[in-house]
Design a protein around this motif. Sequence first.
Motif, PDB file in Angstrom:
ATOM      1  N   ARG A  39       5.065  -3.344 -11.997  1.00 16.05           N
ATOM      2  CA  ARG A  39       3.747  -2.771 -11.187  1.00 16.05           C
ATOM      3  C   ARG A  39       4.349  -2.762  -9.767  1.00 16.05           C
ATOM      4  NH1 ARG A  39      -0.665  -5.335 -10.590  1.00 16.05           N
ATOM      5  NH2 ARG A  39       0.279  -7.797 -10.884  1.00 16.05           N
ATOM      6  N   PHE A  40       4.920  -3.572  -9.073  1.00 20.01           N
ATOM      7  CA  PHE A  40       5.222  -3.621  -7.692  1.00 20.01           C
ATOM      8  C   PHE A  40       6.790  -3.039  -7.439  1.00 20.01           C
ATOM      9  CE2 PHE A  40       2.162  -7.113  -5.970  1.00 20.01           C
ATOM     10  CZ  PHE A  40       1.320  -6.326  -6.734  1.00 20.01           C
ATOM     11  N   THR A  41       6.979  -2.516  -6.601  1.00 18.71           N
ATOM     12  CA  THR A  41       8.509  -2.182  -6.052  1.00 18.71           C
ATOM     13  C   THR A  41       8.738  -2.259  -4.692  1.00 18.71           C
ATOM     14  OG1 THR A  41       8.384  -0.030  -7.894  1.00 18.71           O
ATOM     15  CG2 THR A  41      10.330  -0.391  -6.048  1.00 18.71           C
ATOM     16  N   ILE A  42       9.618  -3.260  -4.195  1.00 22.05           N
ATOM     17  CA  ILE A  42      10.271  -3.515  -3.073  1.00 22.05           C
ATOM     18  C   ILE A  42      11.342  -2.358  -2.498  1.00 22.05           C
ATOM     19  CG2 ILE A  42      11.801  -5.349  -3.609  1.00 22.05           C
ATOM     20  CD1 ILE A  42      10.763  -6.663  -1.038  1.00 22.05           C
ATOM     21  N   SER A  43      11.345  -2.215  -1.381  1.00 22.10           N
ATOM     22  CA  SER A  43      12.159  -1.323  -1.025  1.00 22.10           C
ATOM     23  C   SER A  43      12.419  -1.770   0.641  1.00 22.10           C
ATOM     24  CB  SER A  43      12.155   0.218  -1.051  1.00 22.10           C
ATOM     25  OG  SER A  43      10.793   0.548  -0.319  1.00 22.10           O
ATOM     26  N   ARG A  44      13.467  -0.983   1.163  1.00 19.01           N
ATOM     27  CA  ARG A  44      13.705  -1.291   2.647  1.00 19.01           C
ATOM     28  C   ARG A  44      14.266   0.003   3.343  1.00 19.01           C
ATOM     29  NH1 ARG A  44      17.002  -6.414   3.361  1.00 19.01           N
ATOM     30  NH2 ARG A  44      16.924  -6.115   5.475  1.00 19.01           N
ATOM     31  N   ASP A  45      14.265   0.080   4.715  1.00 20.52           N
ATOM     32  CA  ASP A  45      15.062   1.222   5.452  1.00 20.52           C
ATOM     33  C   ASP A  45      15.767   0.408   6.393  1.00 20.52           C
ATOM     34  OD1 ASP A  45      15.712   3.178   7.314  1.00 20.52           O
ATOM     35  OD2 ASP A  45      14.164   4.611   6.470  1.00 20.52           O
ATOM     36  N   ASN A  46      16.794   0.285   6.487  1.00 22.28           N
ATOM     37  CA  ASN A  46      17.498  -0.550   7.479  1.00 22.28           C
ATOM     38  C   ASN A  46      17.601   0.181   8.799  1.00 22.28           C
ATOM     39  OD1 ASN A  46      18.020  -2.963   6.063  1.00 22.28           O
ATOM     40  ND2 ASN A  46      19.821  -2.336   5.311  1.00 22.28           N
ATOM     41  N   VAL A  47      17.653   1.670   8.886  1.00 21.72           N
ATOM     42  CA  VAL A  47      17.496   2.362  10.008  1.00 21.72           C
ATOM     43  C   VAL A  47      16.344   2.187  10.588  1.00 21.72           C
ATOM     44  CG1 VAL A  47      17.601   4.707  10.830  1.00 21.72           C
ATOM     45  CG2 VAL A  47      19.145   3.987   9.085  1.00 21.72           C
ATOM     46  N   LYS A  48      15.133   1.877   9.996  1.00 15.83           N
ATOM     47  CA  LYS A  48      13.757   1.878  10.741  1.00 15.83           C
ATOM     48  C   LYS A  48      13.604   0.392  10.880  1.00 15.83           C
ATOM     49  CE  LYS A  48      11.977   6.237   9.002  1.00 15.83           C
ATOM     50  NZ  LYS A  48      10.861   6.922   8.147  1.00 15.83           N
ATOM     51  N   ASN A  49      14.418  -0.486  10.309  1.00 15.83           N
ATOM     52  CA  ASN A  49      14.152  -1.688  10.326  1.00 15.83           C
ATOM     53  C   ASN A  49      12.829  -2.344   9.671  1.00 15.83           C
ATOM     54  OD1 ASN A  49      15.820  -4.092  11.244  1.00 15.83           O
ATOM     55  ND2 ASN A  49      14.588  -4.356  13.149  1.00 15.83           N
ATOM     56  N   SER A  50      12.682  -1.773   8.543  1.00 18.98           N
ATOM     57  CA  SER A  50      11.440  -1.993   7.882  1.00 18.98           C
ATOM     58  C   SER A  50      11.622  -2.221   6.344  1.00 18.98           C
ATOM     59  CB  SER A  50      10.326  -0.714   7.828  1.00 18.98           C
ATOM     60  OG  SER A  50      10.176  -0.465   9.372  1.00 18.98           O
ATOM     61  N   VAL A  51      10.449  -3.047   5.765  1.00 15.82           N
ATOM     62  CA  VAL A  51      10.573  -3.099   4.440  1.00 15.82           C
ATOM     63  C   VAL A  51       9.288  -2.788   3.935  1.00 15.82           C
ATOM     64  CG1 VAL A  51       9.895  -5.772   4.573  1.00 15.82           C
ATOM     65  CG2 VAL A  51      11.291  -4.966   2.531  1.00 15.82           C
ATOM     66  N   TYR A  52       9.156  -2.322   2.490  1.00 15.54           N
ATOM     67  CA  TYR A  52       7.847  -1.831   1.989  1.00 15.54           C
ATOM     68  C   TYR A  52       7.615  -2.529   0.690  1.00 15.54           C
ATOM     69  CZ  TYR A  52       9.421   1.760   5.360  1.00 15.54           C
ATOM     70  OH  TYR A  52       9.877   2.459   6.273  1.00 15.54           O
ATOM     71  N   LEU A  53       6.431  -2.608   0.349  1.00 13.48           N
ATOM     72  CA  LEU A  53       5.977  -2.908  -1.041  1.00 13.48           C
ATOM     73  C   LEU A  53       4.989  -1.984  -1.714  1.00 13.48           C
ATOM     74  CD1 LEU A  53       6.358  -5.268  -3.054  1.00 13.48           C
ATOM     75  CD2 LEU A  53       4.184  -6.390  -2.347  1.00 13.48           C
ATOM     76  N   GLN A  54       5.468  -1.245  -2.791  1.00 11.87           N
ATOM     77  CA  GLN A  54       4.613  -0.303  -3.427  1.00 11.87           C
ATOM     78  C   GLN A  54       3.873  -0.955  -4.599  1.00 11.87           C
ATOM     79  OE1 GLN A  54       3.729   2.899  -2.706  1.00 11.87           O
ATOM     80  NE2 GLN A  54       2.449   2.665  -4.455  1.00 11.87           N
ATOM     81  N   MET A  55       2.710  -0.941  -4.626  1.00 12.78           N
ATOM     82  CA  MET A  55       2.004  -1.849  -5.517  1.00 12.78           C
ATOM     83  C   MET A  55       1.027  -1.052  -6.401  1.00 12.78           C
ATOM     84  SD  MET A  55       0.681  -5.066  -3.108  1.00 12.78           S
ATOM     85  CE  MET A  55      -0.589  -4.092  -1.992  1.00 12.78           C
ATOM     86  N   ASN A  56       1.252  -0.708  -7.458  1.00  6.61           N
ATOM     87  CA  ASN A  56       0.575   0.120  -8.535  1.00  6.61           C
ATOM     88  C   ASN A  56      -0.268  -0.744  -9.545  1.00  6.61           C
ATOM     89  OD1 ASN A  56       1.832   2.288  -7.260  1.00  6.61           O
ATOM     90  ND2 ASN A  56       3.561   2.365  -8.561  1.00  6.61           N
TER      91      ASN A  56
END
Length: 123
Positions: A67-84
Amino acid sequence: QVQLVESGGGLVQAGGSLRLSCAASGRTFSSDAMGWFRQAPGNERELVAAISWSGSSTSYADSVKGRFTISRDNVKNSVYLQMNSLKPEDTAVYYCAADPSSLGPHLYSVRYWGQGTQVTVSS
């Protein structure tokens, strides 16, 4: 000053989706394992998802797998959590975290925490 700032929380109906973002500043986190924790009232803080420094490896709590997916963008120095497919039991304050001692995806010693963002799922 090193900061992790979460955003994207809110109120959603069961079955809905949210995307949490964590913006890091003050230092680069591109070599750190990062993750998302959550804490519901009366409960201990629990690890929800973690990601390796490169983003190539991830791990999830059994309760959110699929249900959840974690991802990151090291250029933007960011991490995300998509929650479905959100459930009422996903209601909690969600925290972004970084562990400079680990390349990931497992977190062993969190050194940096965000301030948290509230996620509320109504039934």
